[in-house]
Design a protein around this motif. Structure first.
Motif, short mmCIF file in Angstrom:
data_model
loop_
_atom_site.label_atom_id
_atom_site.label_comp_id
_atom_site.label_asym_id
_atom_site.label_seq_id
_atom_site.Cartn_x
_atom_site.Cartn_y
_atom_site.Cartn_z
N ARG A 60 0.84 -1.20 0.00
CA ARG A 60 0.00 0.00 0.00
C ARG A 60 0.87 1.25 0.00
NH1 ARG A 60 -5.47 -0.88 1.25
NH2 ARG A 60 -5.92 -3.05 1.77
N SER A 61 0.64 2.09 -0.99
CA SER A 61 1.40 3.33 -1.11
C SER A 61 0.97 4.32 -0.03
CB SER A 61 1.17 3.95 -2.49
OG SER A 61 1.71 5.25 -2.56
N ALA A 62 1.93 5.14 0.43
CA ALA A 62 1.62 6.21 1.38
C ALA A 62 1.62 7.57 0.71
CB ALA A 62 2.62 6.20 2.53
N SER A 63 1.91 7.61 -0.59
CA SER A 63 1.98 8.88 -1.31
C SER A 63 0.74 9.19 -2.12
CB SER A 63 3.22 8.89 -2.23
OG SER A 63 3.15 7.85 -3.17
N LYS A 64 -0.17 8.22 -2.26
CA LYS A 64 -1.38 8.41 -3.06
C LYS A 64 -2.58 8.61 -2.13
CE LYS A 64 0.46 5.52 -6.76
NZ LYS A 64 0.28 4.28 -7.56
N ALA A 65 -3.30 9.70 -2.36
CA ALA A 65 -4.39 10.07 -1.47
C ALA A 65 -5.51 9.05 -1.45
CB ALA A 65 -4.94 11.44 -1.87
N ARG A 66 -5.75 8.37 -2.55
CA ARG A 66 -6.89 7.46 -2.64
C ARG A 66 -6.62 6.08 -2.05
NH1 ARG A 66 -7.48 9.95 -7.95
NH2 ARG A 66 -6.13 8.31 -8.76
N VAL A 67 -5.37 5.82 -1.70
CA VAL A 67 -5.02 4.50 -1.15
C VAL A 67 -5.30 4.48 0.35
CG1 VAL A 67 -3.15 2.86 -0.74
CG2 VAL A 67 -3.27 4.10 -2.91
N THR A 68 -6.11 3.53 0.79
CA THR A 68 -6.39 3.39 2.21
C THR A 68 -5.32 2.53 2.87
OG1 THR A 68 -7.79 1.45 1.84
CG2 THR A 68 -8.87 3.62 1.86
N ARG A 69 -5.04 2.84 4.14
CA ARG A 69 -4.07 2.06 4.91
C ARG A 69 -4.71 1.66 6.23
NH1 ARG A 69 1.28 4.70 6.05
NH2 ARG A 69 0.29 6.74 5.86
N PRO A 70 -5.38 0.52 6.26
CA PRO A 70 -6.09 0.11 7.47
C PRO A 70 -5.18 0.00 8.69
CG PRO A 70 -6.74 -1.26 5.60
CD PRO A 70 -5.58 -0.44 5.15
N GLY A 71 -3.95 -0.50 8.49
CA GLY A 71 -3.03 -0.62 9.61
C GLY A 71 -2.68 0.73 10.21
N PHE A 72 -2.38 1.69 9.34
CA PHE A 72 -2.06 3.04 9.81
C PHE A 72 -3.26 3.67 10.50
CE2 PHE A 72 -1.83 7.66 9.03
CZ PHE A 72 -0.62 7.95 9.65
N ASP A 73 -4.45 3.46 9.96
CA ASP A 73 -5.66 4.01 10.57
C ASP A 73 -5.87 3.44 11.97
OD1 ASP A 73 -6.14 5.51 8.31
OD2 ASP A 73 -7.54 4.07 7.43
N ARG A 74 -5.65 2.13 12.14
CA ARG A 74 -5.80 1.52 13.47
C ARG A 74 -4.76 2.07 14.44
NH1 ARG A 74 -6.22 -3.18 10.48
NH2 ARG A 74 -4.19 -3.89 11.24
N LEU A 75 -3.53 2.24 13.93
CA LEU A 75 -2.47 2.79 14.78
C LEU A 75 -2.85 4.17 15.29
CD1 LEU A 75 0.44 2.85 15.91
CD2 LEU A 75 1.16 3.77 13.69
N VAL A 76 -3.32 5.04 14.40
CA VAL A 76 -3.71 6.39 14.79
C VAL A 76 -4.85 6.37 15.80
CG1 VAL A 76 -4.76 8.52 13.93
CG2 VAL A 76 -2.87 7.48 12.68
N THR A 77 -5.82 5.49 15.57
CA THR A 77 -6.96 5.38 16.49
C THR A 77 -6.50 4.95 17.88
OG1 THR A 77 -8.52 4.86 14.71
CG2 THR A 77 -9.13 4.18 16.93
N ASP A 78 -5.64 3.94 17.93
CA ASP A 78 -5.17 3.43 19.23
C ASP A 78 -4.29 4.44 19.95
OD1 ASP A 78 -6.58 1.17 18.70
OD2 ASP A 78 -4.85 -0.11 18.31
N LEU A 79 -3.46 5.16 19.19
CA LEU A 79 -2.63 6.18 19.82
C LEU A 79 -3.50 7.29 20.41
CD1 LEU A 79 0.30 6.64 17.26
CD2 LEU A 79 0.46 5.69 19.56
N ALA A 80 -4.53 7.68 19.67
CA ALA A 80 -5.38 8.78 20.13
C ALA A 80 -6.11 8.44 21.43
CB ALA A 80 -6.38 9.16 19.04
N ARG A 81 -6.52 7.18 21.59
CA ARG A 81 -7.24 6.81 22.81
C ARG A 81 -6.30 6.27 23.89
NH1 ARG A 81 -10.64 1.71 20.34
NH2 ARG A 81 -8.90 0.30 19.94
N GLY A 82 -5.05 6.05 23.54
CA GLY A 82 -4.06 5.69 24.53
C GLY A 82 -3.86 4.21 24.76
#
Length: 217
Positions: A60-82
């Motif tokens: 999964r590319s990180a430079s293309k806006a239309r590409v979703t990254r489920p792993g990155f999204d989960r990481l951000v969610t977990d970091l935000a809630r601690g």
């Protein structure tokens, strides 16, 4: 940092491990992200951390806006809630390089906002521990973003030039062998080309064309 990162009873700081590859077209077995996760384990140990959660995005590319990254999204969610979904505290992130995490300003902003939701968290890579709460740490993150963006532009230009040169030379586009052509993509395949011609003739004559590949059986 605002305060020392909270530690496990073992004295180690619990961190999340993230890995990403842009392509996995050869073996298609996820070996790239697995190798990165192994490096992250080693890096974490070297800096007094322990990996408590794994996140990855394979192919999964990180430079293309239309590409979703489920792993990155989960990481951000977990970091935000601690903590992870099962309640495991996460007090930092370990990764092999910045450009594995982000290549666009939007993703850097999301990552920084989530990581710094709580004070004292760490960002660890093979170069050492980074303080993303400090001005110096933020500047390093932005410089990494600029470098990733420049690399993306260079790669895009090289790819465009490569396709242009192939077109000028009359060389077909790379990729899977088109039906009707041999592997050199220049010489007709005797059996497949015949079937294609039959199908075209049938369509012109108003007849229903049979599946070309079926005629090879």
């Amino acid at each position: 940092m605002n305060q020392l990162a909270r530690r496990e009873p073992t004295g180690l700081i619990p961190v999340a491990s993230y890995a990403r590859t842009s392509e996995d077209v050869r073996q298609r077995d996820g070996h790239g992200v697995r190798n990165q996760l192994l490096i992250n384990e080693r890096t974490a140990r070297e800096h007094g951390c322990t990996v408590v959660a794994l996140y990855s995005d394979n192919g999964r590319s990180a430079s293309k806006a239309r590409v979703t990254r489920p792993g990155f999204d989960r990481l951000v969610t977990d970091l935000a809630r601690g903590h992870t979904c099962d309640g495991q505290p996460v007090n930092g992130v370990v990764c092999t390089a910045d450009d594995r995490l982000y290549r666009r300003p939007e993703d850097l902003a999301r990552f920084l906002a989530a990581l710094t939701t709580l004070p004292g968290r760490l960002y660890v890579d093979p170069q050492g521990v980074r303080d993303l709460y400090s001005q110096e740490g933020l500047l390093l993150a932005v410089r990494a973003l600029d470098a990733a963006a420049a690399e993306t532009r260079v790669r895009s230009r090289r790819l465009s030039d490569w396709h242009w040169a192939r077109a000028v030379d009359g060389v077909p586009h790379s990729g899977p062998r088109p039906f009707g052509w041999q592997e050199d993509r220049i010489t007709l395949h005797p059996d497949e080309a015949r079937l294609v011609q039959q199908a075209i003739t049938a369509r012109i004559g108003g007849k229903a064309a049979r599946g070309c590949r079926a005629g090879l059986v």
